[in-house]
Write a protein that holds these residues in place. Structure first.
Motif, PDB file in Angstrom:
ATOM      1  N   CYS A   1       0.851  -1.198   0.000  1.00  0.00           N
ATOM      2  CA  CYS A   1       0.000   0.000   0.000  1.00  0.00           C
ATOM      3  C   CYS A   1       0.878   1.237   0.000  1.00  0.00           C
TER       4      CYS A   1
ATOM      5  N   LEU B   1      -0.056   4.047   1.201  1.00  0.00           N
ATOM      6  CA  LEU B   1      -0.375   4.857   2.383  1.00  0.00           C
ATOM      7  C   LEU B   1       0.111   4.167   3.654  1.00  0.00           C
ATOM      8  N   ARG B   2       0.053   4.904   4.755  1.00  0.00           N
ATOM      9  CA  ARG B   2       0.460   4.362   6.061  1.00  0.00           C
ATOM     10  C   ARG B   2      -0.546   4.848   7.102  1.00  0.00           C
ATOM     11  N   CYS B   3      -1.797   4.465   6.933  1.00  0.00           N
ATOM     12  CA  CYS B   3      -2.836   4.984   7.824  1.00  0.00           C
ATOM     13  C   CYS B   3      -2.556   4.590   9.274  1.00  0.00           C
TER      14      CYS B   3
ATOM     15  N   HIS C   1      -4.551   3.966  11.573  1.00  0.00           N
ATOM     16  CA  HIS C   1      -5.480   2.974  12.123  1.00  0.00           C
ATOM     17  C   HIS C   1      -5.519   1.707  11.268  1.00  0.00           C
ATOM     18  N   CYS C   2      -4.573   1.518  10.369  1.00  0.00           N
ATOM     19  CA  CYS C   2      -4.681   0.434   9.382  1.00  0.00           C
ATOM     20  C   CYS C   2      -4.979  -0.914  10.060  1.00  0.00           C
TER      21      CYS C   2
ATOM     22  N   THR D   1      -4.783  -3.806   8.640  1.00  0.00           N
ATOM     23  CA  THR D   1      -3.977  -4.915   8.126  1.00  0.00           C
ATOM     24  C   THR D   1      -2.474  -4.633   8.169  1.00  0.00           C
TER      25      THR D   1
ATOM     26  N   SER E   1      -0.869  -2.821   6.296  1.00  0.00           N
ATOM     27  CA  SER E   1      -0.352  -2.855   4.925  1.00  0.00           C
ATOM     28  C   SER E   1       0.725  -1.798   4.720  1.00  0.00           C
TER      29      SER E   1
ATOM     30  N   ARG F   1       3.542  -2.005   5.768  1.00  0.00           N
ATOM     31  CA  ARG F   1       4.543  -2.173   6.838  1.00  0.00           C
ATOM     32  C   ARG F   1       4.925  -3.632   6.987  1.00  0.00           C
TER      33      ARG F   1
ATOM     34  N   GLY G   1      -7.338  -4.467   0.749  1.00  0.00           N
ATOM     35  CA  GLY G   1      -5.917  -4.772   0.884  1.00  0.00           C
ATOM     36  C   GLY G   1      -5.421  -4.309   2.221  1.00  0.00           C
ATOM     37  N   GLY G   2      -4.300  -3.635   2.061  1.00  0.00           N
ATOM     38  CA  GLY G   2      -3.526  -3.042   0.984  1.00  0.00           C
ATOM     39  C   GLY G   2      -4.347  -2.288  -0.072  1.00  0.00           C
TER      40      GLY G   2
ATOM     41  N   SER H   1      -7.888   3.517  -2.008  1.00  0.00           N
ATOM     42  CA  SER H   1      -7.532   4.859  -1.550  1.00  0.00           C
ATOM     43  C   SER H   1      -7.491   5.826  -2.730  1.00  0.00           C
TER      44      SER H   1
ATOM     45  N   ARG I   1      -3.746   9.370   7.199  1.00  0.00           N
ATOM     46  CA  ARG I   1      -3.391   8.388   6.188  1.00  0.00           C
ATOM     47  C   ARG I   1      -1.886   8.263   5.952  1.00  0.00           C
TER      48      ARG I   1
HETATM   49  S1  SF4 Z   1      -4.589  -0.705   3.513  1.00  0.00           S
HETATM   50 FE1  SF4 Z   1      -6.080   0.936   3.694  1.00  0.00          FE
HETATM   51  S2  SF4 Z   1      -5.999   1.532   5.846  1.00  0.00           S
HETATM   52 FE2  SF4 Z   1      -4.135   0.331   5.436  1.00  0.00          FE
HETATM   53  S3  SF4 Z   1      -2.548   1.842   4.940  1.00  0.00           S
HETATM   54 FE3  SF4 Z   1      -3.490   1.176   2.996  1.00  0.00          FE
HETATM   55  S4  SF4 Z   1      -5.147   2.658   2.583  1.00  0.00           S
HETATM   56 FE4  SF4 Z   1      -4.573   2.852   4.744  1.00  0.00          FE
END
Ligand code: SF4
Length: 345
Positions: free
Chosen positions: A19, A21-23, A25-26, A28, A30, A32, A65-66, A93, A127
């Protein structure tokens, strides 16, 4: 356990753990962790297994996902699933969405673009990437254009909208979401607001300050609040609010007949929590569903979830269930989660 289904009607398929992004609250983690994204033929084999479950009652596949749109085979997978009789929606996203891809996605049941705050600074903080807000708006603009073209030329409609995760930092943004963001996209069909679910990174003790308060959760189910909020939106926009408690797997609640599949086909036993019951490529769906149902009635799970009263209780139960059922490798990942650092004022 109330309302046991014979087989799942829904599957949530996490197509990759890659992914951009690095939300904070993720669910999963993702981006990382390793993507665990298998080769195209494996993804298509998983799609075929899912299609084979249609006669047993499978109806809906949510692909997430991700970021699923960065998986090159995504259009082929989506086509195979829809041609096999499944309704398919995708959560994105917006990264990876091009006009060409949007035009090719018209067989999908729906495209959900995630935005988690109504302003760029807060959204991008949540995000974990500057520019995420603008990217999501660009994706919505692409979908708007494709939807308009399809409508004007008499083709089947493209159904798209927004999924917004509500946290304490974004709860007060609801009117702005409805007027400022949704107001820009007249072809948009829906916006779903859901309370942040205290699983994954959102289950960290240090994240508790971002879980909704009891009062905020109550408001999401309050008719007067909901109708007041809907006045900010155009009348034909579908506006939904959810406390997301159905994902808790609480034994006292009506069951949500869903299973979660990881990128390589591993099936999670408790949908939202760590731990596996097998692999969709090797084990029969009937056996997997029986295992999932059995795990939901496991005394440890029932004990942890039965006493949940607040979002903080839920987060504590999620941490305990994760620790109890995670593999040794997953336990190492859980132990390395960094603490949540609040947004500076
Ligand atoms: S999988 Fe969704 S919540 Fe997780 S970092 Fe990616 S966009 Fe954000």
């Amino acid at each position: 356990m109330a309302g046991r289904a014979d087989m799942p009607s829904h599957v949530h398929w996490e197509l990759t753990y890659s992914c951009p992004l690095r939300c904070v609250h993720c669910y999963t983690e993702s981006g990382r962790r390793p993507s665990r994204q298998p080769k195209p033929d494996v993804l298509l084999r998983i799609a075929d297994v899912l299609v084979s479950m249609v006669p047993q009652g499978l109806k809906m596949i949510g692909i997430g996902g991700g970021e699923p749109l960065i998986v090159e085979e995504f259009p082929r997978i989506a086509d195979r699933l829809t041609q096999g009789g499944l309704n398919v929606f995708v959560n994105t996203s917006g990264y990876g969405l091009t006009p060409e891809l949007a035009a090719a996605m018209t067989s999908l049941f729906a495209v959900h673009v995630s935005i988690d705050a109504a302003t760029a600074p807060v959204n991008d903080w949540i995000r974990g990437r500057k520019g995420a807000f603008e990217r999501a708006l660009s994706a919505l603009a692409i979908l708007e254009e494709v939807a308009r073209t399809r409508r004007e030329s008499g083709h089947s409609p493209l159904r798209f909208g927004i999924d917004a995760v509500l946290t304490r930092d974004s709860f007060d943004d609801i009117p702005r979401f409805l007027s400022d963001i949704c107001g820009r996209f007249t072809e948009m069909k829906f916006i779903f607001f859901g309370a942040v679910i205290p699983i994954g990174l959102a289950s960290r003790e240090t994240y508790e300050s971002q879980l909704l308060t009891d009062e905020q959760l109550r408001l999401l189910a309050d008719d007067e609040f909901v109708s007041r909020m809907k006045q900010y939106a155009r009348p034909d926009l579908q506006v939904c609010f959810s406390d997301n408690l159905m994902f808790q797997m609480n034994p006292s609640r009506q069951e949500f007949p869903v299973i979660t599949i990881e990128p390589d086909g591993m099936v999670r036993g408790l949908t939202a929590y760590e731990g596996h019951v097998g692999n969709i490529l090797n084990d029969s769906p009937d056996m997997l569903w029986r295992q999932v149902c059995a795990l939901r009635e496991h005394p440890f799970v029932v004990d942890q979830l039965s006493s949940v009263r607040t979002p903080s209780d839920w987060a504590a139960a999620a941490r305990a269930i994760d620790r109890r059922f995670a593999s040794p490798k997953e336990l190492i990942r859980l132990s390395k989660r960094p603490p949540y650092v609040p947004k500076p004022d």
